[in-house]
Design a protein around this motif. Structure first.
Motif, PDB file in Angstrom:
ATOM      1  N   ASP A  21       4.295   9.244 -96.894  1.00 43.91           N
ATOM      2  CA  ASP A  21       4.030   8.769 -98.252  1.00 43.91           C
ATOM      3  C   ASP A  21       3.863   7.258 -98.383  1.00 43.91           C
ATOM      4  N   THR A  22       4.275   6.485 -97.386  1.00 41.34           N
ATOM      5  CA  THR A  22       4.148   5.035 -97.508  1.00 41.34           C
ATOM      6  C   THR A  22       2.762   4.577 -97.041  1.00 41.34           C
ATOM      7  N   ALA A  23       2.276   3.526 -97.656  1.00 42.71           N
ATOM      8  CA  ALA A  23       0.985   2.966 -97.267  1.00 42.71           C
ATOM      9  C   ALA A  23       1.145   1.855 -96.223  1.00 42.71           C
ATOM     10  N   ASP A  24       2.383   1.419 -96.006  1.00 43.72           N
ATOM     11  CA  ASP A  24       2.661   0.327 -95.080  1.00 43.72           C
ATOM     12  C   ASP A  24       2.909   0.869 -93.675  1.00 43.72           C
ATOM     13  N   ASP A  25       2.056   0.486 -92.730  1.00 43.61           N
ATOM     14  CA  ASP A  25       2.183   1.020 -91.372  1.00 43.61           C
ATOM     15  C   ASP A  25       3.485   0.622 -90.687  1.00 43.61           C
ATOM     16  N   THR A  26       3.994  -0.562 -90.949  1.00 41.90           N
ATOM     17  CA  THR A  26       5.272  -0.971 -90.350  1.00 41.90           C
ATOM     18  C   THR A  26       6.391  -0.061 -90.836  1.00 41.90           C
ATOM     19  N   ALA A  27       6.405   0.215 -92.117  1.00 42.93           N
ATOM     20  CA  ALA A  27       7.409   1.136 -92.673  1.00 42.93           C
ATOM     21  C   ALA A  27       7.184   2.546 -92.150  1.00 42.93           C
ATOM     22  N   ARG A  28       5.938   2.937 -92.016  1.00 43.61           N
ATOM     23  CA  ARG A  28       5.630   4.278 -91.496  1.00 43.61           C
ATOM     24  C   ARG A  28       6.201   4.443 -90.083  1.00 43.61           C
ATOM     25  N   TRP A  29       5.986   3.442 -89.232  1.00 46.03           N
ATOM     26  CA  TRP A  29       6.549   3.511 -87.884  1.00 46.03           C
ATOM     27  C   TRP A  29       8.076   3.574 -87.924  1.00 46.03           C
ATOM     28  N   ALA A  30       8.688   2.789 -88.787  1.00 44.92           N
ATOM     29  CA  ALA A  30      10.155   2.775 -88.878  1.00 44.92           C
ATOM     30  C   ALA A  30      10.680   4.166 -89.262  1.00 44.92           C
ATOM     31  N   HIS A  31      10.028   4.823 -90.206  1.00 41.81           N
ATOM     32  CA  HIS A  31      10.456   6.172 -90.605  1.00 41.81           C
ATOM     33  C   HIS A  31      10.232   7.171 -89.473  1.00 41.81           C
ATOM     34  N   LEU A  32       9.107   7.059 -88.782  1.00 42.76           N
ATOM     35  CA  LEU A  32       8.847   7.974 -87.662  1.00 42.76           C
ATOM     36  C   LEU A  32       9.848   7.752 -86.527  1.00 42.76           C
ATOM     37  N   GLU A  33      10.237   6.504 -86.293  1.00 41.19           N
ATOM     38  CA  GLU A  33      11.233   6.227 -85.255  1.00 41.19           C
ATOM     39  C   GLU A  33      12.582   6.845 -85.617  1.00 41.19           C
ATOM     40  N   ARG A  34      12.988   6.725 -86.866  1.00 36.06           N
ATOM     41  CA  ARG A  34      14.253   7.328 -87.301  1.00 36.06           C
ATOM     42  C   ARG A  34      14.174   8.851 -87.207  1.00 36.06           C
ATOM     43  N   ALA A  35      13.047   9.417 -87.612  1.00 38.57           N
ATOM     44  CA  ALA A  35      12.869  10.868 -87.498  1.00 38.57           C
ATOM     45  C   ALA A  35      12.921  11.289 -86.033  1.00 38.57           C
ATOM     46  N   HIS A  36      12.381  10.453 -85.164  1.00 38.92           N
ATOM     47  CA  HIS A  36      12.408  10.766 -83.729  1.00 38.92           C
ATOM     48  C   HIS A  36      13.835  10.867 -83.214  1.00 38.92           C
ATOM     49  N   ILE A  37      14.649   9.907 -83.581  1.00 36.92           N
ATOM     50  CA  ILE A  37      16.045   9.915 -83.129  1.00 36.92           C
ATOM     51  C   ILE A  37      16.735  11.207 -83.567  1.00 36.92           C
ATOM     52  N   LEU A  38      16.477  11.625 -84.791  1.00 34.30           N
ATOM     53  CA  LEU A  38      17.093  12.857 -85.301  1.00 34.30           C
ATOM     54  C   LEU A  38      16.559  14.100 -84.618  1.00 34.30           C
ATOM     55  N   SER A  39      15.297  14.070 -84.218  1.00 33.36           N
ATOM     56  CA  SER A  39      14.649  15.279 -83.698  1.00 33.36           C
ATOM     57  C   SER A  39      14.820  15.500 -82.199  1.00 33.36           C
ATOM     58  N   GLN A  40      15.271  14.511 -81.465  1.00 33.17           N
ATOM     59  CA  GLN A  40      15.308  14.609 -80.008  1.00 33.17           C
ATOM     60  C   GLN A  40      15.925  15.890 -79.443  1.00 33.17           C
ATOM     61  N   PRO A  41      17.031  16.387 -79.960  1.00 35.91           N
ATOM     62  CA  PRO A  41      17.612  17.598 -79.363  1.00 35.91           C
ATOM     63  C   PRO A  41      16.877  18.901 -79.703  1.00 35.91           C
ATOM     64  N   TYR A  42      15.859  18.845 -80.540  1.00 34.93           N
ATOM     65  CA  TYR A  42      15.226  20.057 -81.070  1.00 34.93           C
ATOM     66  C   TYR A  42      13.739  20.064 -80.699  1.00 34.93           C
ATOM     67  N   PRO A  43      13.320  20.960 -79.793  1.00 36.17           N
ATOM     68  CA  PRO A  43      11.970  20.907 -79.209  1.00 36.17           C
ATOM     69  C   PRO A  43      10.815  20.791 -80.207  1.00 36.17           C
ATOM     70  N   TRP A  44      10.746  21.647 -81.191  1.00 30.51           N
ATOM     71  CA  TRP A  44       9.559  21.628 -82.057  1.00 30.51           C
ATOM     72  C   TRP A  44       9.556  20.479 -83.042  1.00 30.51           C
ATOM     73  N   PRO A  45      10.661  20.136 -83.706  1.00 29.73           N
ATOM     74  CA  PRO A  45      10.630  18.925 -84.543  1.00 29.73           C
ATOM     75  C   PRO A  45      10.323  17.666 -83.719  1.00 29.73           C
ATOM     76  N   HIS A  46      10.859  17.614 -82.503  1.00 31.32           N
ATOM     77  CA  HIS A  46      10.626  16.472 -81.612  1.00 31.32           C
ATOM     78  C   HIS A  46       9.131  16.350 -81.304  1.00 31.32           C
ATOM     79  N   THR A  47       8.512  17.461 -80.957  1.00 34.05           N
ATOM     80  CA  THR A  47       7.080  17.462 -80.655  1.00 34.05           C
ATOM     81  C   THR A  47       6.268  17.111 -81.895  1.00 34.05           C
ATOM     82  N   ARG A  48       6.651  17.675 -83.021  1.00 31.51           N
ATOM     83  CA  ARG A  48       5.958  17.384 -84.291  1.00 31.51           C
ATOM     84  C   ARG A  48       6.007  15.890 -84.602  1.00 31.51           C
ATOM     85  N   ASN A  49       7.143  15.273 -84.336  1.00 33.85           N
ATOM     86  CA  ASN A  49       7.287  13.844 -84.567  1.00 33.85           C
ATOM     87  C   ASN A  49       6.314  13.061 -83.695  1.00 33.85           C
TER      88      ASN A  49
END
Length: 114
Positions: A21-49
């Motif tokens: 939902d954000t238009a700012d790419d720096t913020a977009r990367w920051a959110h994706l990085e946080r989502a990545h940390i949360l998704s690491q133990p779970y194969p499909w969310p991790h891949t989706r990220n």
């Protein structure tokens, strides 16, 4: 494999939505990085990220990041399934593929890690 607990799924979903939902790419990367940390133990969310990271890298025409995400897409699900992932790693190309990183305090509390 265990299912993603509701509290982690909720935070992961919120980070992925914020990235979308954000238009700012720096913020977009920051959110994706946080989502990545949360998704690491779970194969499909991790891949989706990683797929979302690849799409953003392609949109930015960042060849190095895009290639790094392709490699990470290939290893994400098997790494998660086998429990072989670097805790706290944001998984951008500037972060080593297997380098553990400090986890943000709020995510550490949420996931129950130190």
């Amino acid at each position: 494999m265990t299912a993603m607990p509701d509290r982690i799924r909720s935070a992961y979903t919120a980070e992925m939505a914020a990235a979308r939902d954000t238009a700012d790419d720096t913020a977009r990367w920051a959110h994706l990085e946080r989502a990545h940390i949360l998704s690491q133990p779970y194969p499909w969310p991790h891949t989706r990220n990683h797929l979302a990271m690849l799409i953003l890298a392609l949109r930015q025409r960042d060849r190095r990041e895009a290639l790094g995400q392709v490699v990470r897409i290939i290893v994400a699900a098997p790494g998660s399934a086998l429990g072989r992932y670097p805790e706290g790693n944001t998984c951008r190309t500037r972060a080593g593929l297997r380098t553990p990183m400090p986890m943000p305090a709020d995510l550490a509390r949420l996931t129950g890690t130190r």
